[in-house]
Design a protein around this motif. Structure first.
Motif, PDB file in Angstrom:
ATOM      1  N   HIS A  94      96.270  -0.710 -71.465  1.00 54.90           N
ATOM      2  CA  HIS A  94      96.964  -1.907 -71.006  1.00 54.90           C
ATOM      3  C   HIS A  94      97.365  -2.707 -72.234  1.00 54.90           C
ATOM      4  O   HIS A  94      96.771  -2.580 -73.305  1.00 54.90           O
ATOM      5  N   SER A 119     103.294  -7.344 -60.862  1.00 55.49           N
ATOM      6  CA  SER A 119     103.135  -6.190 -61.753  1.00 55.49           C
ATOM      7  C   SER A 119     103.861  -6.438 -63.067  1.00 55.49           C
ATOM      8  O   SER A 119     104.224  -5.505 -63.776  1.00 55.49           O
ATOM      9  N   ALA A 147      99.544  -2.723 -65.532  1.00 51.26           N
ATOM     10  CA  ALA A 147     100.834  -2.570 -64.855  1.00 51.26           C
ATOM     11  C   ALA A 147     101.929  -2.787 -65.904  1.00 51.26           C
ATOM     12  O   ALA A 147     101.913  -2.195 -66.958  1.00 51.26           O
ATOM     13  N   LYS A 188     103.863   2.393 -65.025  1.00 43.06           N
ATOM     14  CA  LYS A 188     102.415   2.396 -65.185  1.00 43.06           C
ATOM     15  C   LYS A 188     101.650   2.028 -63.917  1.00 43.06           C
ATOM     16  O   LYS A 188     100.634   2.658 -63.594  1.00 43.06           O
ATOM     17  N   HIS A 189     102.098   1.000 -63.185  1.00 39.66           N
ATOM     18  CA  HIS A 189     101.345   0.577 -62.012  1.00 39.66           C
ATOM     19  C   HIS A 189     101.248   1.721 -60.995  1.00 39.66           C
ATOM     20  O   HIS A 189     100.183   2.006 -60.455  1.00 39.66           O
ATOM     21  N   GLU A 197      94.189  -1.838 -60.382  1.00 36.93           N
ATOM     22  CA  GLU A 197      93.659  -3.009 -59.690  1.00 36.93           C
ATOM     23  C   GLU A 197      92.140  -3.010 -59.626  1.00 36.93           C
ATOM     24  O   GLU A 197      91.500  -4.070 -59.625  1.00 36.93           O
ATOM     25  N   TRP A 200      90.942  -4.877 -62.826  1.00 35.68           N
ATOM     26  CA  TRP A 200      91.586  -6.113 -63.266  1.00 35.68           C
ATOM     27  C   TRP A 200      90.640  -7.035 -64.039  1.00 35.68           C
ATOM     28  O   TRP A 200      91.017  -7.625 -65.045  1.00 35.68           O
ATOM     29  N   THR A 358     104.737   1.330 -54.083  1.00 37.86           N
ATOM     30  CA  THR A 358     104.060   1.338 -55.382  1.00 37.86           C
ATOM     31  C   THR A 358     102.549   1.390 -55.235  1.00 37.86           C
ATOM     32  O   THR A 358     101.867   2.177 -55.893  1.00 37.86           O
ATOM     33  N   TYR A 359     102.000   0.561 -54.341  1.00 39.75           N
ATOM     34  CA  TYR A 359     100.546   0.469 -54.231  1.00 39.75           C
ATOM     35  C   TYR A 359      99.940   1.720 -53.591  1.00 39.75           C
ATOM     36  O   TYR A 359      98.812   2.089 -53.917  1.00 39.75           O
ATOM     37  N   ALA A 362      99.497   3.947 -56.437  1.00 49.22           N
ATOM     38  CA  ALA A 362      98.440   3.483 -57.340  1.00 49.22           C
ATOM     39  C   ALA A 362      97.058   3.708 -56.744  1.00 49.22           C
ATOM     40  O   ALA A 362      96.156   4.237 -57.404  1.00 49.22           O
ATOM     41  N   GLY A 403     108.196  -4.886 -63.149  1.00 55.15           N
ATOM     42  CA  GLY A 403     107.056  -3.989 -63.080  1.00 55.15           C
ATOM     43  C   GLY A 403     106.931  -3.245 -61.773  1.00 55.15           C
ATOM     44  O   GLY A 403     106.034  -2.415 -61.612  1.00 55.15           O
ATOM     45  N   ILE A 404     107.839  -3.538 -60.832  1.00 52.34           N
ATOM     46  CA  ILE A 404     107.803  -2.859 -59.543  1.00 52.34           C
ATOM     47  C   ILE A 404     109.231  -2.771 -59.012  1.00 52.34           C
ATOM     48  O   ILE A 404     109.861  -3.798 -58.778  1.00 52.34           O
TER      49      ILE A 404
END
Length: 564
Positions: A94, A119, A147, A188-189, A197, A200, A358-359, A362, A403-404
């Motif tokens: 990161h 993100s 992310a 990355k995310h 997550e 974090w 996205t999630y 991830a 980021g998303i």
């Protein structure tokens, strides 16, 4: 732990807080230009990234109050230190960044640590932490929490270096996927396979450690800087707020205080819901339900409602009956009318689908090209078919993306565009179903469940009661109830007429109805700072009865009703 460090100085027409743009420059609608669109310099990329992230978080519109009623965009010269941080057990780094102002207050020795919201990339919290800490002489440490905007072109085998410029697979990149097969874009995310997550809190603590290390390096005459001799305050909003709360539960007394706003937090408490749960629910039902609130129908509403019926979520013989059934179902699961009205913005921008796609990747730790419901990411043609990204589009990714996708010329690509609504059902089934893919995704979600904050940590949580993206009923309210029941020192400000996105208050209709949340974040930071100084007690819990400013009127202090 930290590698590929880059140091830059920001003075004489440049600065830490706004890259020399100031309030007027940040208000300009067009992004700062690149001399060569296909090969921008690190300074040009940084300036555009700062411009993009300020505009993505804060309401800077004239009459919105920033710089007059609250907040600062004073020029703050100083130095930036950037590095890649390796978290034990993670396959991808990161980003961490520390800003050391020339005006660092040697007597106070203050470090503000923060994580990007959403993100976003490494400057994603500059309007939150930088705007409060830098003018006060505090250093600020940032993390993108795994992310960020380090996109990778799978066909061209090109990604992003520490300075934001593009490099090949043989370079040290901020994100290099473990597979380079296929085409399109990895980021990355979605594609780190680390489920960032879940870590974090550890990302945030590493950023604080980097900040202390940089302070010792930058100011050797005052070294060493340690958790024992330096005030460390954490602050974050949205996903960044969730990161702060996850850091608050870590062992040790390394953190002196924390301020959190609109946190995406999945608490081990009654009423708490995982983001993925209510996001996929909203993606399927909210477009159908909105006319029940007197809001305009989406263009494909009949198909949306029929899809929800086919998925077994609602029933109804005709469109009005289906609309009412969708509205009633959302109410029954905890959505308020206020959250639904504000959530209509996420329907308009297709944000629910963007988050879900996205999630899902991830949480399930899927690699690029392995998405469980067949989605991928790429630049697209007018007919939504995938195409190769241009050199100019790739060059701007790091500075412009949130980021998303969708955004920055990268979009979500459905495996079968004709079955896009069915793909939403697939995404929902990853939460409500029990097949191998669902178990894989739900295992990742379970890894994100939060614990309690450390005993004795001063903590203020702020949340808008009209939040339609991360409703307080699913996030902060259950977390606060559990923390208070366990005897933790949490103060809770619930702000009426505030929703999730300050940046959209520049839209006249939104600005007329809603108040910004950033003034309360800055005020809460003032209050915990004074408390740590021994000058004041922490504020009490409050339900803050704000007054919307109305259409065409400037924001005034009386509208905010700041708690005393």
């Amino acid at each position: 732990m930290f590698r590929a460090q880059r140091i830059s100085e920001h003075r004489d027409g440049d600065d830490l807080l706004s890259a020399g743009l100031g309030l007027d420059g940040l208000r300009v609608m067009t992004a700062p230009a690149f001399a060569n669109a296909e090969a921008p310099t690190p300074a040009e990329l940084r300036r555009r990234a700062v411009w993009s992230n300020w505009r993505g978080i804060a309401d800077l519109a004239p009459g919105g109050g920033f710089g007059t009623l609250y907040g600062s965009l004073a020029s703050v010269p100083g130095r930036e230190f950037q590095a890649l941080a390796d978290l034990p057990g993670a396959s991808q780094p990161h980003r961490v960044l520390a800003q050391i102002p020339d005006s660092f207050d040697a007597k106070k020795r203050c470090l503000l640590v923060t994580a990007s919201s959403g993100s976003r990339g490494i400057y994603g919290a500059i309007a939150v932490a930088g705007a409060w800490g830098l003018p006060k002489g505090c250093a600020v440490a940032y993390t993108d929490k795994g992310a960020g905007t380090d996109y990778f072109d799978l066909a061209e085998k090109r990604g992003v270096r520490i300075d934001g410029t593009l490099g090949g697979s043989d370079d040290t990149l901020a994100f290099k996927p473990d597979t380079s097969a296929g085409s399109g874009v990895a980021f990355k995310h979605a594609h780190s396979r680390d489920n960032p997550e879940a870590d974090w809190g550890r990302h945030l603590k590493q950023a604080a450690e980097y900040g202390l290390q940089v302070l010792s390096e930058a100011l050797p005459q005052q070294a060493p800087f340690t958790f024992a001799n330096t005030r460390v305050i954490a602050v974050g909003i949205s996903n960044g707020g969730g990161a702060v709360l996850r850091a608050a539960e870590l062992d040790g007394d390394w953190l002196d205080a924390a301020v959190v706003a609109e946190p995406n937090i999945y608490a081990d408490a009654k009423g708490s819901r995982a983001l993925y749960d209510y996001t996929t629910e909203a993606a399927l039902l909210m477009p159908c339900a909105l006319p029940q609130l007197g809001l305009p129908a989406v263009p494909d509403q009949a198909q949306r409602c029929a899809n929800a019926v086919q998925a077994g979520l609602i029933a109804g013989a005709d469109l009005p009956a289906q609309q009412k059934a969708a509205y009633d179902a959302l109410h029954a699961s905890g959505w308020t009318d206020e959250a639904l009205r504000a959530g209509s913005l996420s329907v308009m921008f297709d944000l629910w689908r963007a988050v879900a796609v996205t999630y899902a990747s991830a949480y399930g730790r899927y690699a690029a090209g392995e998405a469980p419901c067949g989605h991928s990411f790429a630049a697209v043609n007018a007919d939504r078919s995938a195409r190769a990204s241009s050199a100019a589009e790739r060059a701007a990714w790091w500075a412009e993306a949130s980021g998303i996708p969708p955004g920055a010329a990268v979009n979500i690509v459905d495996k079968d565009p004709a079955a896009a609504l069915a793909a939403l059902n697939c995404l929902r089934q990853l939460w409500s179903g029990d097949d191998a893919a669902a178990q894989r995704v739900k295992k990742g979600i379970a890894e994100t469940r939060a614990g309690l904050p450390r005993q004795g940590l001063p903590l203020i949580i702020v949340h808008g009661l009209d939040d339609g993206l991360v409703p307080p009923a699913f996030s902060s309210a259950p977390y606060v109830a559990a923390a208070k029941a366990a005897g933790r020192d949490v103060r809770y400000w619930q702000v009426k007429h505030a929703q999730h996105f300050d940046a959209f208050l520049g839209l006249p209709q939104f600005g007329a109805l809603y108040l910004p949340l950033l003034p309360y974040v800055y005020n809460a930071l003032d209050r915990v700072d004074a408390h740590l100084d021994g000058a004041a007690a922490l504020p009490a819990d409050a339900v803050i009865a704000t007054t919307p400013r109305g259409l065409g009127k400037p924001l005034e202090a009386a509208n905010l009703a700041m708690p005393q």
